[in-house]
Write a protein that holds these residues in place. Structure first.
Motif, PDB file in Angstrom:
ATOM      1  N   ARG A 141       0.843  -1.190   0.000  1.00  0.00           N
ATOM      2  CA  ARG A 141       0.000   0.000   0.000  1.00  0.00           C
ATOM      3  C   ARG A 141       0.877   1.239   0.000  1.00  0.00           C
ATOM      4  O   ARG A 141       1.671   1.464   0.912  1.00  0.00           O
ATOM      5  N   PHE A 142       0.748   2.041  -1.045  1.00  0.00           N
ATOM      6  CA  PHE A 142       1.482   3.297  -1.128  1.00  0.00           C
ATOM      7  C   PHE A 142       0.737   4.422  -0.415  1.00  0.00           C
ATOM      8  O   PHE A 142       1.355   5.323   0.148  1.00  0.00           O
ATOM      9  N   TYR A 143      -0.590   4.369  -0.471  1.00  0.00           N
ATOM     10  CA  TYR A 143      -1.379   5.408   0.194  1.00  0.00           C
ATOM     11  C   TYR A 143      -2.768   4.853   0.495  1.00  0.00           C
ATOM     12  O   TYR A 143      -3.321   4.059  -0.267  1.00  0.00           O
ATOM     13  N   GLY A 144      -3.332   5.296   1.613  1.00  0.00           N
ATOM     14  CA  GLY A 144      -4.660   4.849   2.004  1.00  0.00           C
ATOM     15  C   GLY A 144      -4.623   4.191   3.364  1.00  0.00           C
ATOM     16  O   GLY A 144      -3.633   4.277   4.096  1.00  0.00           O
ATOM     17  N   GLY A 145      -5.714   3.531   3.715  1.00  0.00           N
ATOM     18  CA  GLY A 145      -5.778   2.911   5.035  1.00  0.00           C
ATOM     19  C   GLY A 145      -5.835   3.965   6.119  1.00  0.00           C
ATOM     20  O   GLY A 145      -6.723   4.826   6.130  1.00  0.00           O
ATOM     21  N   ARG A 146      -4.866   3.950   7.020  1.00  0.00           N
ATOM     22  CA  ARG A 146      -4.868   4.884   8.145  1.00  0.00           C
ATOM     23  C   ARG A 146      -4.543   6.307   7.715  1.00  0.00           C
ATOM     24  O   ARG A 146      -4.697   7.238   8.499  1.00  0.00           O
ATOM     25  N   THR A 147      -4.077   6.510   6.484  1.00  0.00           N
ATOM     26  CA  THR A 147      -3.726   7.846   6.008  1.00  0.00           C
ATOM     27  C   THR A 147      -4.931   8.472   5.321  1.00  0.00           C
ATOM     28  O   THR A 147      -5.350   8.020   4.268  1.00  0.00           O
ATOM     29  N   GLY A 148      -5.491   9.510   5.897  1.00  0.00           N
ATOM     30  CA  GLY A 148      -6.707  10.117   5.366  1.00  0.00           C
ATOM     31  C   GLY A 148      -6.459  10.939   4.114  1.00  0.00           C
ATOM     32  O   GLY A 148      -5.351  11.417   3.852  1.00  0.00           O
ATOM     33  N   TRP A 149      -7.526  11.106   3.334  1.00  0.00           N
ATOM     34  CA  TRP A 149      -7.418  11.796   2.043  1.00  0.00           C
ATOM     35  C   TRP A 149      -7.501  13.307   2.175  1.00  0.00           C
ATOM     36  O   TRP A 149      -6.764  14.042   1.510  1.00  0.00           O
ATOM     37  N   ILE A 150      -8.381  13.807   3.031  1.00  0.00           N
ATOM     38  CA  ILE A 150      -8.605  15.258   3.033  1.00  0.00           C
ATOM     39  C   ILE A 150      -7.370  16.021   3.495  1.00  0.00           C
ATOM     40  O   ILE A 150      -7.178  17.187   3.142  1.00  0.00           O
ATOM     41  N   GLY A 151      -6.488  15.366   4.239  1.00  0.00           N
ATOM     42  CA  GLY A 151      -5.265  16.022   4.670  1.00  0.00           C
ATOM     43  C   GLY A 151      -4.374  16.441   3.520  1.00  0.00           C
ATOM     44  O   GLY A 151      -3.545  17.354   3.657  1.00  0.00           O
ATOM     45  N   LYS A 152      -4.531  15.782   2.354  1.00  0.00           N
ATOM     46  CA  LYS A 152      -3.753  16.177   1.184  1.00  0.00           C
ATOM     47  C   LYS A 152      -4.070  17.609   0.750  1.00  0.00           C
ATOM     48  O   LYS A 152      -3.247  18.264   0.116  1.00  0.00           O
ATOM     49  N   HIS A 153      -5.262  18.061   1.072  1.00  0.00           N
ATOM     50  CA  HIS A 153      -5.675  19.408   0.672  1.00  0.00           C
ATOM     51  C   HIS A 153      -5.366  20.440   1.749  1.00  0.00           C
ATOM     52  O   HIS A 153      -5.696  21.613   1.599  1.00  0.00           O
ATOM     53  N   ARG A 154      -4.763  19.985   2.853  1.00  0.00           N
ATOM     54  CA  ARG A 154      -4.207  20.829   3.913  1.00  0.00           C
ATOM     55  C   ARG A 154      -5.170  21.885   4.468  1.00  0.00           C
ATOM     56  O   ARG A 154      -4.832  23.076   4.520  1.00  0.00           O
ATOM     57  N   PRO A 155      -6.349  21.490   4.926  1.00  0.00           N
ATOM     58  CA  PRO A 155      -7.184  22.460   5.641  1.00  0.00           C
ATOM     59  C   PRO A 155      -6.501  22.976   6.899  1.00  0.00           C
ATOM     60  O   PRO A 155      -6.674  24.138   7.284  1.00  0.00           O
ATOM     61  N   LEU A 156      -5.722  22.094   7.558  1.00  0.00           N
ATOM     62  CA  LEU A 156      -5.006  22.483   8.770  1.00  0.00           C
ATOM     63  C   LEU A 156      -3.535  22.727   8.455  1.00  0.00           C
ATOM     64  O   LEU A 156      -2.937  22.032   7.617  1.00  0.00           O
ATOM     65  N   ALA A 157      -2.948  23.687   9.159  1.00  0.00           N
ATOM     66  CA  ALA A 157      -1.514  23.938   9.033  1.00  0.00           C
ATOM     67  C   ALA A 157      -0.740  22.852   9.778  1.00  0.00           C
ATOM     68  O   ALA A 157      -1.291  22.123  10.617  1.00  0.00           O
ATOM     69  N   ALA A 158       0.550  22.750   9.486  1.00  0.00           N
ATOM     70  CA  ALA A 158       1.375  21.695  10.077  1.00  0.00           C
ATOM     71  C   ALA A 158       1.398  21.782  11.595  1.00  0.00           C
ATOM     72  O   ALA A 158       1.372  20.751  12.292  1.00  0.00           O
ATOM     73  N   ASP A 159       1.434  23.005  12.148  1.00  0.00           N
ATOM     74  CA  ASP A 159       1.471  23.126  13.606  1.00  0.00           C
ATOM     75  C   ASP A 159       0.145  22.710  14.234  1.00  0.00           C
ATOM     76  O   ASP A 159       0.113  22.189  15.357  1.00  0.00           O
ATOM     77  N   GLN A 160      -0.963  22.907  13.525  1.00  0.00           N
ATOM     78  CA  GLN A 160      -2.257  22.453  14.030  1.00  0.00           C
ATOM     79  C   GLN A 160      -2.332  20.930  14.034  1.00  0.00           C
ATOM     80  O   GLN A 160      -2.853  20.329  14.978  1.00  0.00           O
ATOM     81  N   VAL A 161      -1.808  20.311  12.986  1.00  0.00           N
ATOM     82  CA  VAL A 161      -1.777  18.844  12.936  1.00  0.00           C
ATOM     83  C   VAL A 161      -0.939  18.304  14.089  1.00  0.00           C
ATOM     84  O   VAL A 161      -1.330  17.357  14.777  1.00  0.00           O
ATOM     85  N   ALA A 162       0.209  18.907  14.328  1.00  0.00           N
ATOM     86  CA  ALA A 162       1.080  18.461  15.414  1.00  0.00           C
ATOM     87  C   ALA A 162       0.400  18.600  16.769  1.00  0.00           C
ATOM     88  O   ALA A 162       0.563  17.752  17.649  1.00  0.00           O
ATOM     89  N   ALA A 163      -0.390  19.666  16.947  1.00  0.00           N
ATOM     90  CA  ALA A 163      -1.084  19.883  18.219  1.00  0.00           C
ATOM     91  C   ALA A 163      -2.183  18.852  18.445  1.00  0.00           C
ATOM     92  O   ALA A 163      -2.537  18.561  19.593  1.00  0.00           O
ATOM     93  N   LEU A 164      -2.727  18.297  17.376  1.00  0.00           N
ATOM     94  CA  LEU A 164      -3.808  17.317  17.488  1.00  0.00           C
ATOM     95  C   LEU A 164      -3.300  15.889  17.622  1.00  0.00           C
ATOM     96  O   LEU A 164      -3.957  15.053  18.231  1.00  0.00           O
TER      97      LEU A 164
END
Length: 325
Positions: A141-164
């Motif tokens: 598997r190159f992509y999918g499963g536990r890796t969500g799709w909407i994150g590719k469009h970056r609604p959240l900034a990197a620091d917000q992702v890290a905080a979550l």
């Protein structure tokens, strides 16, 4: 006032749930800069109107089990019945109707060889409505499963992702394990990945502290992860397509890794069979799909042949039945 359409805040909430599906609303609210009540209200609306579900999912690959993709070519009057029967099975992960309504594609998650034999050779697949069955084992598997799709469009900034992010799943080389006495807990999380600790205590009969420890252990080992599903069409991505791609063997890894970075791809895996890559692609419309096939995908070195099949109806993704729009 909030509009009837889903907006950027809704996309940020979905991204937050992809990062940590069990994150408390209070933590999500702090990261998004809104109130707890706003997050709770948006969450309820996404569940009611966009089919949002947060679900505990076994990571089949980390548990050391095989995954198989089945393509079932059916008589025109039999495809929907076959798809519905497959969707009811606990050993299928998603079931889609494609190719003018005559082909069913499903991902199977057999726990034992007996499960797979029952699926392939049982009563269901002896149906006279079936014309042809091909099976493809997922190799990587190159992509999918536990890796969500909407994150590719970056609604959240990197620091917000890290905080979550509560933790980073470890890199494991061998299979992990879900113990038999964990099954009630796993089943409860499969029904509702955000079930509260008191509710899980009641369901499992364990103490709340024991429930917390076991969830942390299961998520930390990678045996289980929390996933989300929702109707992507409600966010403007109305065209979903399955791709079967033939790649020069020496270019397989490079093409798979490149496709994993494309914003259009929700899933990319190397498979057995005449095609050696399969992908699930989400685009806003057919014009964007064409642009991807002729551009982002078509220009990759090593791609020899692409077969595309739009999803006409999704019978099952993570849950069954699929919530209606």
């Amino acid at each position: 006032m909030e509009s009837d359409a889903f907006d950027e805040l809704d996309r940020k909430l979905l991204h937050a749930l992809e990062v940590d599906g069990r994150a408390p609303f209070s933590r999500i609210a702090d990261v998004l800069g809104v109130s707890n009540q706003t997050v709770a209200r948006r969450y309820r609306r996404l569940r009611a109107e966009a089919g949002l579900r947060v679900i505990g999912v076994r990571d089949t690959r980390r548990l050391g089990r095989d995954e198989w993709m089945l393509r079932l070519r059916c008589a025109p009057d039999g495809a929907e019945a076959v798809a519905a029967a497959l969707a009811r099975r606990p050993d299928t992960a998603w079931v889609h109707l494609t190719s003018a309504g005559t082909e069913v594609v499903c991902l199977t998650l057999p726990r034992t060889a007996g499960d797979y034999d029952d699926l392939l050779f049982g009563k269901l697949l002896r149906s006279r409505k079936l014309i042809e069955v091909t099976a493809h084992q997922l190799l990587h598997r190159f992509y999918g499963g536990r890796t969500g799709w909407i994150g590719k469009h970056r609604p959240l900034a990197a620091d917000q992702v890290a905080a979550l992010r509560a933790f980073v799943p470890p890199e494991t080389t061998g299979p992990v394990r879900i113990a038999p006495d964990d099954e009630p807990l796993v089943a409860a999380l499969k029904a509702d990945g955000r079930a509260s600790y008191p509710e899980l205590q009641r369901i499992t009969g364990r103490s709340e502290s024991a429930v917390k420890r076991r969830i942390a252990a299961l998520l930390g080992s990678g045996a289980l992860y929390i996933d989300v599903e929702y109707d992507t069409a409600r966010f403007g991505f109305t065209t979903a397509t399955m791709l079967w791609i033939t790649v020069a063997p020496g270019a397989l890894d490079a093409v798979g890794r490149a496709m994993a970075e494309h914003p259009e791809t929700a899933h990319v895996s190397a498979i057995t069979g005449t095609a050696n890559l399969m992908a699930s692609v989400l685009t806003r419309d057919t014009a964007e799909l064409y642009a991807y096939l002729s551009g982002g995908l078509g220009t990759l070195d090593g791609v020899r042949h692409v077969e595309s099949a739009p999803y006409l109806r999704r019978f099952k993704e993570l849950t069954y039945p699929r919530p209606l729009r």
